[in-house]
Design an enzyme around this catalytic site. Structure first.
Site, PDB file in Angstrom:
ATOM      1  N   CYS A 273      94.902 -43.530  70.482  1.00 51.07           N
ATOM      2  CA  CYS A 273      95.441 -43.281  71.832  1.00 51.07           C
ATOM      3  C   CYS A 273      95.631 -44.585  72.603  1.00 51.07           C
ATOM      4  CB  CYS A 273      94.488 -42.345  72.572  1.00 51.07           C
ATOM      5  SG  CYS A 273      94.980 -42.035  74.261  1.00 51.07           S
TER       6      CYS A 273
ATOM      7  N   CYS B  59      99.082 -42.734  72.872  1.00 47.47           N
ATOM      8  CA  CYS B  59      99.393 -42.285  74.235  1.00 47.47           C
ATOM      9  C   CYS B  59      99.644 -43.425  75.224  1.00 47.47           C
ATOM     10  CB  CYS B  59      98.246 -41.455  74.815  1.00 47.47           C
ATOM     11  SG  CYS B  59      97.165 -40.667  73.643  1.00 47.47           S
TER      12      CYS B  59
ATOM     13  N   LYS C 251     102.533 -45.962  74.423  1.00 48.29           N
ATOM     14  CA  LYS C 251     103.733 -45.103  74.405  1.00 48.29           C
ATOM     15  C   LYS C 251     104.164 -44.743  75.825  1.00 48.29           C
ATOM     16  CE  LYS C 251     103.401 -40.980  74.831  1.00 48.29           C
ATOM     17  NZ  LYS C 251     103.098 -39.844  73.991  1.00 48.29           N
TER      18      LYS C 251
ATOM     19  N   ALA D 166      82.424 -47.839  58.096  1.00 52.88           N
ATOM     20  CA  ALA D 166      81.252 -47.028  57.735  1.00 52.88           C
ATOM     21  C   ALA D 166      81.524 -46.218  56.480  1.00 52.88           C
ATOM     22  CB  ALA D 166      80.916 -46.094  58.889  1.00 52.88           C
TER      23      ALA D 166
ATOM     24  N   TYR E  12     107.146 -34.683  67.757  1.00 50.97           N
ATOM     25  CA  TYR E  12     107.210 -35.268  69.096  1.00 50.97           C
ATOM     26  C   TYR E  12     107.257 -36.790  69.057  1.00 50.97           C
ATOM     27  CZ  TYR E  12     102.233 -36.578  69.371  1.00 50.97           C
ATOM     28  OH  TYR E  12     101.013 -37.170  69.168  1.00 50.97           O
TER      29      TYR E  12
ATOM     30  N   GLU F 224     109.958 -38.749  71.141  1.00 51.53           N
ATOM     31  CA  GLU F 224     109.558 -39.658  72.224  1.00 51.53           C
ATOM     32  C   GLU F 224     110.062 -41.082  71.977  1.00 51.53           C
ATOM     33  OE1 GLU F 224     105.488 -37.607  73.915  1.00 51.53           O
ATOM     34  OE2 GLU F 224     105.260 -39.214  72.472  1.00 51.53           O
TER      35      GLU F 224
ATOM     36  N   VAL G  25     102.413 -32.016  76.721  1.00 50.08           N
ATOM     37  CA  VAL G  25     103.602 -32.632  77.324  1.00 50.08           C
ATOM     38  C   VAL G  25     104.264 -33.531  76.298  1.00 50.08           C
ATOM     39  CG1 VAL G  25     104.265 -34.456  78.946  1.00 50.08           C
ATOM     40  CG2 VAL G  25     103.015 -32.468  79.766  1.00 50.08           C
TER      41      VAL G  25
ATOM     42  N   HIS H  26     108.898 -26.503  98.566  1.00 51.45           N
ATOM     43  CA  HIS H  26     110.335 -26.782  98.593  1.00 51.45           C
ATOM     44  C   HIS H  26     110.602 -28.157  99.202  1.00 51.45           C
ATOM     45  CE1 HIS H  26     114.558 -25.780  98.717  1.00 51.45           C
ATOM     46  NE2 HIS H  26     114.599 -26.211  99.965  1.00 51.45           N
TER      47      HIS H  26
ATOM     48  N   GLU I 122     109.093 -25.151  92.065  1.00 54.37           N
ATOM     49  CA  GLU I 122     109.190 -23.889  92.819  1.00 54.37           C
ATOM     50  C   GLU I 122     109.945 -22.820  92.019  1.00 54.37           C
ATOM     51  OE1 GLU I 122     111.709 -23.842  96.421  1.00 54.37           O
ATOM     52  OE2 GLU I 122     112.473 -25.797  95.798  1.00 54.37           O
TER      53      GLU I 122
HETATM   54  P1  FAD Z   1      91.448 -41.921  66.789  1.00 55.77           P
HETATM   55  O1  FAD Z   1      91.748 -42.142  68.208  1.00 55.77           O
HETATM   56  O2  FAD Z   1      92.509 -42.162  65.796  1.00 55.77           O
HETATM   57  O3  FAD Z   1      90.172 -42.817  66.454  1.00 55.77           O
HETATM   58  C1  FAD Z   1      89.658 -42.932  65.164  1.00 55.77           C
HETATM   59  C2  FAD Z   1      88.960 -44.276  65.046  1.00 55.77           C
HETATM   60  O4  FAD Z   1      88.157 -44.286  63.859  1.00 55.77           O
HETATM   61  C3  FAD Z   1      89.917 -45.457  64.893  1.00 55.77           C
HETATM   62  O5  FAD Z   1      89.658 -46.396  65.912  1.00 55.77           O
HETATM   63  C4  FAD Z   1      89.633 -46.016  63.502  1.00 55.77           C
HETATM   64  O6  FAD Z   1      89.753 -47.416  63.442  1.00 55.77           O
HETATM   65  C5  FAD Z   1      88.184 -45.589  63.289  1.00 55.77           C
HETATM   66  N1  FAD Z   1      87.790 -45.457  61.881  1.00 55.77           N
HETATM   67  C6  FAD Z   1      88.418 -44.772  60.894  1.00 55.77           C
HETATM   68  N2  FAD Z   1      87.707 -44.837  59.749  1.00 55.77           N
HETATM   69  C7  FAD Z   1      86.608 -45.581  60.011  1.00 55.77           C
HETATM   70  C8  FAD Z   1      85.484 -45.990  59.250  1.00 55.77           C
HETATM   71  N3  FAD Z   1      85.317 -45.631  57.976  1.00 55.77           N
HETATM   72  N4  FAD Z   1      84.541 -46.772  59.850  1.00 55.77           N
HETATM   73  C9  FAD Z   1      84.664 -47.133  61.156  1.00 55.77           C
HETATM   74  N5  FAD Z   1      85.704 -46.747  61.930  1.00 55.77           N
HETATM   75  C10 FAD Z   1      86.645 -45.980  61.366  1.00 55.77           C
HETATM   76  N6  FAD Z   1      97.810 -37.491  72.411  1.00 55.77           N
HETATM   77  C11 FAD Z   1      97.895 -37.063  73.694  1.00 55.77           C
HETATM   78  O7  FAD Z   1      97.038 -36.301  74.131  1.00 55.77           O
HETATM   79  N7  FAD Z   1      98.914 -37.479  74.520  1.00 55.77           N
HETATM   80  C12 FAD Z   1      99.879 -38.328  74.095  1.00 55.77           C
HETATM   81  O8  FAD Z   1     100.779 -38.677  74.861  1.00 55.77           O
HETATM   82  C13 FAD Z   1      99.816 -38.802  72.755  1.00 55.77           C
HETATM   83  N8  FAD Z   1     100.741 -39.669  72.302  1.00 55.77           N
HETATM   84  C14 FAD Z   1     100.653 -40.130  71.028  1.00 55.77           C
HETATM   85  C15 FAD Z   1     101.626 -41.008  70.577  1.00 55.77           C
HETATM   86  C16 FAD Z   1     101.583 -41.486  69.286  1.00 55.77           C
HETATM   87  C17 FAD Z   1     102.642 -42.445  68.824  1.00 55.77           C
HETATM   88  C18 FAD Z   1     100.520 -41.084  68.425  1.00 55.77           C
HETATM   89  C19 FAD Z   1     100.447 -41.590  67.021  1.00 55.77           C
HETATM   90  C20 FAD Z   1      99.534 -40.212  68.863  1.00 55.77           C
HETATM   91  C21 FAD Z   1      99.598 -39.728  70.171  1.00 55.77           C
HETATM   92  N9  FAD Z   1      98.652 -38.824  70.650  1.00 55.77           N
HETATM   93  C22 FAD Z   1      98.742 -38.351  71.934  1.00 55.77           C
HETATM   94  C23 FAD Z   1      97.564 -38.324  69.784  1.00 55.77           C
HETATM   95  C24 FAD Z   1      96.241 -39.038  70.079  1.00 55.77           C
HETATM   96  O9  FAD Z   1      96.435 -40.427  70.026  1.00 55.77           O
HETATM   97  C25 FAD Z   1      95.183 -38.593  69.064  1.00 55.77           C
HETATM   98  O10 FAD Z   1      95.115 -37.185  69.059  1.00 55.77           O
HETATM   99  C26 FAD Z   1      93.806 -39.130  69.406  1.00 55.77           C
HETATM  100  O11 FAD Z   1      93.799 -40.541  69.456  1.00 55.77           O
HETATM  101  C27 FAD Z   1      92.782 -38.658  68.364  1.00 55.77           C
HETATM  102  O12 FAD Z   1      91.522 -39.186  68.641  1.00 55.77           O
HETATM  103  P2  FAD Z   1      90.428 -39.281  67.489  1.00 55.77           P
HETATM  104  O13 FAD Z   1      89.168 -39.701  68.173  1.00 55.77           O
HETATM  105  O14 FAD Z   1      90.416 -38.061  66.678  1.00 55.77           O
HETATM  106  O15 FAD Z   1      90.931 -40.442  66.510  1.00 55.77           O
END
Ligand code: FAD
Length: 454
Positions: free
Chosen positions: A44, A49, A52, A116, A178, A182, A348, A443, A448
């Protein structure tokens, strides 16, 4: 001898879900570590997010500059400086990375940098460090996939989009979700020639057709090309030095589809689980590689939880955050049974214009209910009254049963993004059409229309 340490909770992944979950657990007094291998904030903050939305704002300003003359402004439009915007955006994201780190420190969550992997259900290794823990939460998110086509690695993904040093004059975006919509919208507004390449017939095919059809019409009116029902053969360097771009998408018979300066694959995302050594913990995956959990976010191993994109549920930041916080409330905050209910989740889409949607589509409503009534509104927002450009906004309310309970609300038009949150509360609370009707309109707004439909 490897160094050992003991925790109540080890969270693997410092993205949206992992950080929210860890901080809430620490607020309840748990000893917590977050392991993160890349930049804090995850998808994100770094490649989703946040950057973007910065690009969406740039596109919004570009459109407003185009409209300014109709409002009496004499604006000389110079070229857009993509590199300057990238510098400002990167600096903002870097500041957020720092804020996330200090927030963890403020709540006494230990941040461990590295990758990890499991040594056992309650044992996690990060390099030489061995962490013993009562619980582990997997919050490792997802990453964009490349299609299994020759030359796919010549293209970029949504991750590498954010590294682009300059705006490609001609770009093809392959995909219909999306992210394709976008990013296509951003490139189009900032001046690229955009070709969207779809395997099916419509963008955003999981959404109500009122949204996807209207968006496609708007994108075409803005000069973007949308190619439908295309099966690709691959991507290769352009055969002759084509003036229209260095890369060539081609069809399965080898014939060219078109030449572009850049090709962006937006064909889906996969969960990040491969190097976790999950078999050593006994955690099983579903056929698509996601980590299934029960409604309480528990995996098949009772002391191991999973939240966020890695679970294969709605891949949205607030969903990951809400699941993580509720999990901490339950496990460390004494709130038995606390869990996220995965329904009526508003979404959205940051295109131009924006889309806001909550609840089911008309087709889903008709599958589930015998008695469905649909209300629609189609209008040109007042903003466009003084100019030639007159894109229509479209809205749909789906009501079911004798009470006309609203089960679906779909909006495409300027302001849909900010309009949706409040209406999502109403839909979630079971509002009926009469409740919408009895709410006095504001309005003049676009919103509305949602309380004046007949
Ligand atoms: P992530 O945020 O992906 O975090 C996972 C983390 O785990 C990463 O930092 C990674 O480095 C770490 N990791 C992975 N494996 C290991 C390991 N073995 N050891 C240590 N660390 C590790 N969502 C919205 O709500 N609104 C939006 O407008 C929106 N726009 C988006 C636009 C794009 C282009 C994309 C790709 C996604 C968008 N999303 C949006 C989706 C949103 O970004 C994700 O749903 C959200 O970040 C998921 O969070 P998470 O904690 O599951 O994983």
């Amino acid at each position: 001898m490897p160094q050992q340490d003991t925790y109540d909770l080890v969270v693997i992944g410092g993205g949206s879900g992992g950080i929210a979950h860890a901080q809430r657990a620490a607020e309840y007094g748990a000893r917590v570590a977050v392991v993160e291998s890349h930049r804090l904030g995850g998808t994100c903050v770094n490649v989703g997010c946040v950057p973007k939305k910065v690009m969406w704002h740039a596109a919004d300003i570009a459109q407003a500059l185009g409209d300014a003359a109709a409002y009496g402004f004499k604006v000389e439009q110079g070229p857009h400086d993509w590199a300057a915007l990238k510098r400002a955006r990167d600096a903002y994201v870097l500041r957020l990375n720092g804020i996330y780190e200090s927030n963890l420190a403020r709540r006494n969550v230990e941040l461990i940098r590295g990758r990890a992997r499991f040594l056992g259900p309650r044992t996690v290794a990060v390099g030489e460090l061995v962490l013993q823990t009562r619980y582990v939460t997997i919050a490792t998110g997802g990453r964009p996939i490349l299609p299994a086509l020759p030359g796919a690695d010549l293209g970029i993904t949504s991750d590498t989009f954010f590294e682009l040093p300059a705006r490609p004059p001609r770009i093809a975006i392959v995909g219909s979700g999306y992210v394709a919509a976008e990013l296509g919208s951003v490139f189009g507004a900032l001046g690229s020639e955009v070709t969207l390449v779809l395997r099916g017939e419509r963008l955003l095919r999981d959404f109500d057709p009122i949204l996807s059809e209207t968006l496609m019409a708007h994108m075409r009116a803005q000069g973007m090309q949308i190619l439908t029902k295309v099966t690709l053969g691959g991507l290769r360097p352009a055969q002759s030095r084509s003036p229209s771009g260095e890369l060539e998408l081609y069809l399965p018979d080898g014939s060219p589809l078109g030449c572009y300066d850049s090709v962006l694959w937006a064909v889906g995302r996969e969960p990040v689980t491969l190097d976790l050594d999950l078999p050593r913990a006994g955690v099983t995956l579903d056929p698509e590689g996601f980590i299934p959990t029960d409604p309480l976010q528990e995996t098949n191993v009772p002391c191991i939880f999973a939240v966020g994109d890695v679970t294969g549920r709605e891949a949205l930041t607030p969903v990951a955050i809400a699941a993580g916080r509720r999990l901490s409330d339950r496990v460390f905050g004494g709130q038995a049974g606390r869990k996220l209910e995965y329904h009526t989740i508003p979404t959205v889409i940051f295109t131009h214009p924006t889309i806001g949607t909550v609840g089911c589509t008309e087709a889903q409503a008709r599958e589930r209910h015998a008695d469905v009534r649909v209300y629609r509104s189609s209008f040109v927002p007042l903003y466009h009254g003084v100019m030639e450009r007159k894109p229509r906004s479209e809205m749909k309310l789906i009501a079911v049963g004798p009470e006309e309970r609203i089960v679906g609300l779909h909006v495409i038009g300027p302001g849909a993004d900010e309009m949706l949150q409040g209406f999502a509360v109403a839909v979630r609370m079971g509002a009926r059409k009469v409740d919408f009707d009895d709410t006095v309109a504001i309005h003049p707004t676009s919103a509305e229309e949602l309380v004046t439909m007949r």
